[in-house]
Design a protein around this motif. Structure first.
Motif, PDB file in Angstrom:
ATOM      1  N   ALA A  36     -18.353   2.923  -1.836  1.00 18.08           N
ATOM      2  CA  ALA A  36     -19.242   2.079  -2.419  1.00 18.08           C
ATOM      3  C   ALA A  36     -19.127   2.101  -3.850  1.00 18.08           C
ATOM      4  N   LEU A  37     -18.660   3.166  -4.557  1.00 16.92           N
ATOM      5  CA  LEU A  37     -18.477   3.346  -5.996  1.00 16.92           C
ATOM      6  C   LEU A  37     -17.560   2.520  -6.431  1.00 16.92           C
ATOM      7  N   PRO A  38     -16.268   2.332  -5.694  1.00 10.87           N
ATOM      8  CA  PRO A  38     -15.320   1.617  -6.404  1.00 10.87           C
ATOM      9  C   PRO A  38     -15.657   0.195  -6.185  1.00 10.87           C
ATOM     10  N   ASN A  39     -16.371  -0.360  -5.264  1.00 14.63           N
ATOM     11  CA  ASN A  39     -16.550  -1.645  -5.377  1.00 14.63           C
ATOM     12  C   ASN A  39     -17.830  -2.074  -6.356  1.00 14.63           C
ATOM     13  N   ALA A  40     -18.847  -0.992  -6.659  1.00 17.99           N
ATOM     14  CA  ALA A  40     -19.842  -1.059  -7.499  1.00 17.99           C
ATOM     15  C   ALA A  40     -19.408  -0.953  -9.034  1.00 17.99           C
ATOM     16  N   LEU A  41     -17.924  -0.792  -9.365  1.00 17.80           N
ATOM     17  CA  LEU A  41     -17.671  -0.444 -10.691  1.00 17.80           C
ATOM     18  C   LEU A  41     -17.940  -1.671 -11.409  1.00 17.80           C
ATOM     19  N   GLY A  42     -17.783  -2.972 -11.138  1.00 17.66           N
ATOM     20  CA  GLY A  42     -17.978  -4.186 -11.838  1.00 17.66           C
ATOM     21  C   GLY A  42     -19.440  -4.247 -12.096  1.00 17.66           C
ATOM     22  N   PRO A  43     -20.311  -4.227 -11.216  1.00 15.41           N
ATOM     23  CA  PRO A  43     -21.867  -4.302 -11.579  1.00 15.41           C
ATOM     24  C   PRO A  43     -22.246  -3.137 -12.587  1.00 15.41           C
ATOM     25  N   ILE A  44     -21.809  -2.051 -12.245  1.00 13.48           N
ATOM     26  CA  ILE A  44     -22.054  -0.823 -13.017  1.00 13.48           C
ATOM     27  C   ILE A  44     -21.571  -1.044 -14.584  1.00 13.48           C
ATOM     28  N   ALA A  45     -20.321  -1.484 -14.616  1.00 17.06           N
ATOM     29  CA  ALA A  45     -19.812  -1.672 -16.089  1.00 17.06           C
ATOM     30  C   ALA A  45     -20.586  -2.659 -16.808  1.00 17.06           C
ATOM     31  N   ASN A  46     -20.926  -3.806 -16.133  1.00 15.07           N
ATOM     32  CA  ASN A  46     -21.873  -4.754 -16.625  1.00 15.07           C
ATOM     33  C   ASN A  46     -22.988  -4.417 -16.981  1.00 15.07           C
ATOM     34  N   ALA A  47     -23.516  -3.415 -16.451  1.00  9.70           N
ATOM     35  CA  ALA A  47     -25.062  -2.860 -16.670  1.00  9.70           C
ATOM     36  C   ALA A  47     -25.028  -2.024 -17.692  1.00  9.70           C
ATOM     37  N   MET A  48     -23.735  -1.215 -18.136  1.00  4.94           N
ATOM     38  CA  MET A  48     -23.517  -0.527 -19.011  1.00  4.94           C
ATOM     39  C   MET A  48     -23.643  -1.249 -20.457  1.00  4.94           C
ATOM     40  N   ALA A  49     -22.643  -2.082 -20.224  1.00  3.30           N
ATOM     41  CA  ALA A  49     -22.524  -3.174 -21.654  1.00  3.30           C
ATOM     42  C   ALA A  49     -23.885  -3.884 -22.040  1.00  3.30           C
ATOM     43  N   LEU A  50     -24.689  -4.311 -21.218  1.00  8.38           N
ATOM     44  CA  LEU A  50     -25.918  -4.978 -21.244  1.00  8.38           C
ATOM     45  C   LEU A  50     -26.936  -4.008 -21.920  1.00  8.38           C
ATOM     46  N   SER A  51     -26.804  -2.663 -21.252  1.00  9.83           N
ATOM     47  CA  SER A  51     -27.790  -1.614 -21.810  1.00  9.83           C
ATOM     48  C   SER A  51     -27.406  -1.079 -23.211  1.00  9.83           C
TER      49      SER A  51
END
Length: 316
Positions: free
Chosen positions: A235-250
Motif C-alpha cells: 500500500a505505502l509505495p503506491n500511496a507515496l504520490g498522494p501522500i507527497a501531494n498532501a505534504m506539499a499542500l499542507s
C-alpha cells in the motif's frame, strides 16, 4: 505518455507564472489602497502641506498607478526591490536576516510535523475502526477546526503562564546554546506543528486507506500477509504520490500560520517584519514580504500538482 506528462507539467508551470503576475498586481494595488498618506505619515503631524507635497513628488507617489506598478514589477524581476520608506535602507538588507529566521522556523517545524503526520496517518489507517483510529481522527478534526491564533494563545497560557516551562516570546538572535535553541523554537514549533500536521494526518490516512481497498492489497490479505506487511510492501509505495501531494499542500498552509505565530511570539521573521511595515505604511517592504509568501505558496502548490501528475498511474 512522456509528451503528455511534460505537457501537463508545462501547463502547471505556466499557470503558476500567470498566477504570480495576477497576485503581484493584487498585492501592489491593495497596498496602494491602504488608508492614509504615506508622505504625511513619514513626516509626522507637524509637516506642512508643501513638505508633504515635496516628499510625495520625490517618492514618485504622484505618478500614475500603472506606471508605478510597471516600475515595481521590473524591479522585482531584476532583483531591485527598492528602499524602505521608513529608514531608507535597501529592502534586501532588511529582509535578509529575517528571511533566514523564517526558513529556520519552517524547517524545524517540517522536521517535526512530517514524521509525526506520517506515523499517525499510517498507523491510523492500519488500525482503522479501532479506538486508536477514533482518537486520532477526533484530535485531528479538533485541531483543524481551531485557528492558529487560538492554538498559539492556548500554548502561551499553558506552557508559559501556568507551567512556566517555556518563554512566551521567541528571540532567535539571542541563541547561544542548543538548549536555548530548543527553548526559543519550542512554542512557535509546537503551534505550527499542531496546525500543519493535522491536515497531513487526515490526508495521509485517506491515501493509505484508499490503497488498502485496492484488489491487490485485498489479495495479499487473503494470502495470509500481515496488515503491517501489506501497508509497508504494497500500500505505502503506491500511496507515496498522494501522500507527497498532501505534504506539499499542507506545508503551503504553513506560510499562513507563520504570519500569526511570528506576531504572537514576537519572532523576528519576515512575517513580523511585514506586520511592522503595515503600521508605518512602508509600501515597498509590505509588497516585497507579501510577494515572498505568495511565491512560496505557489512553489509548494505547483510541486504538489507536479507530484500528482508523476504519481498518476494512467500517465506512466
Amino acid at each position: 505518455m512522456k509528451k503528455q506528462v511534460l505537457s501537463l507539467i508545462g501547463g502547471r508551470l505556466a499557470i503558476a507564472l500567470i498566477t504570480l503576475l495576477i497576485v503581484s498586481s493584487a498585492v501592489f494595488f491593495a497596498t496602494a489602497l491602504l488608508p492614509g498618506d504615506t508622505a504625511a505619515i513619514l513626516l509626522g503631524q507637524a509637516a506642512t502641506p508643501e513638505a508633504v507635497a515635496g516628499l510625495r513628488k520625490a517618492m514618485h507617489l504622484d505618478d500614475p498607478a500603472l506606471l508605478r506598478y510597471g516600475r515595481w514589477l521590473i524591479g522585482l524581476f531584476t532583483g531591485d526591490f527598492g528602499a524602505s520608506y521608513a529608514n531608507g535602507r535597501p529592502i534586501l538588507d532588511l529582509i535578509g536576516g529575517r528571511f533566514i529566521n523564517t526558513l529556520k522556523l519552517a524547517g524545524v517545524t517540517t522536521l517535526f510535523a512530517v514524521p509525526l503526520a506520517l506515523f499517525l496517518g499510517i498507523t491510523s489507517a492500519m488500525l482503522r475502526g479501532t479506538l486508536y483510529d477514533r482518537v486520532v481522527t477526533l484530535c485531528t478534526i479538533g485541531l483543524i477546526s481551531i485557528p492558529e491564533f487560538m492554538v498559539a494563545t492556548t500554548a502561551v497560557l499553558v506552557f508559559s503562564v501556568t507551567l512556566g516551562w517555556l518563554p512566551a516570546l521567541a528571540y532567535a538572535n539571542d541563541v547561544k546554546s542548543f538548549g536555548e535553541l530548543l527553548r526559543v523554537f519550542a512554542m512557535p514549533v509546537i503551534t505550527l506543528t499542531f496546525v500543519v500536521s493535522a491536515q497531513m494526518i487526515r490526508m495521509t490516512r485517506a491515501a493509505v486507506v484508499e490503497t488498502l481497498n485496492t484488489p491487490y492489497a485485498e489479495m495479499a490479505l487473503l494470502k495470509g500477509a500481515s496488515r503491517p506487511r501489506i501497508v509497508l510492501r504494497h500500500a505505502l509505495p503506491n500511496a507515496l504520490g498522494p501522500i507527497a501531494n498532501a505534504m506539499a499542500l499542507s506545508l503551503s498552509y504553513l506560510l499562513g500560520g507563520v504570519i500569526i505565530v511570528e506576531t504572537i511570539f514576537n519572532y523576528p521573521g519576515v512575517a513580523k517584519l511585514m506586520v511592522d511595515a503595515v503600521a508605518t505604511r512602508d509600501l515597498p517592504l509590505i509588497q516585497t514580504c507579501a510577494m515572498i509568501f505568495c511565491l512560496g505558496f505557489l512553489i509548494l502548490t505547483t510541486l504538489a500538482d507536479i507530484v500528482a501528475i508523476l504519481a498518476n498511474p494512467r500517465l506512466r
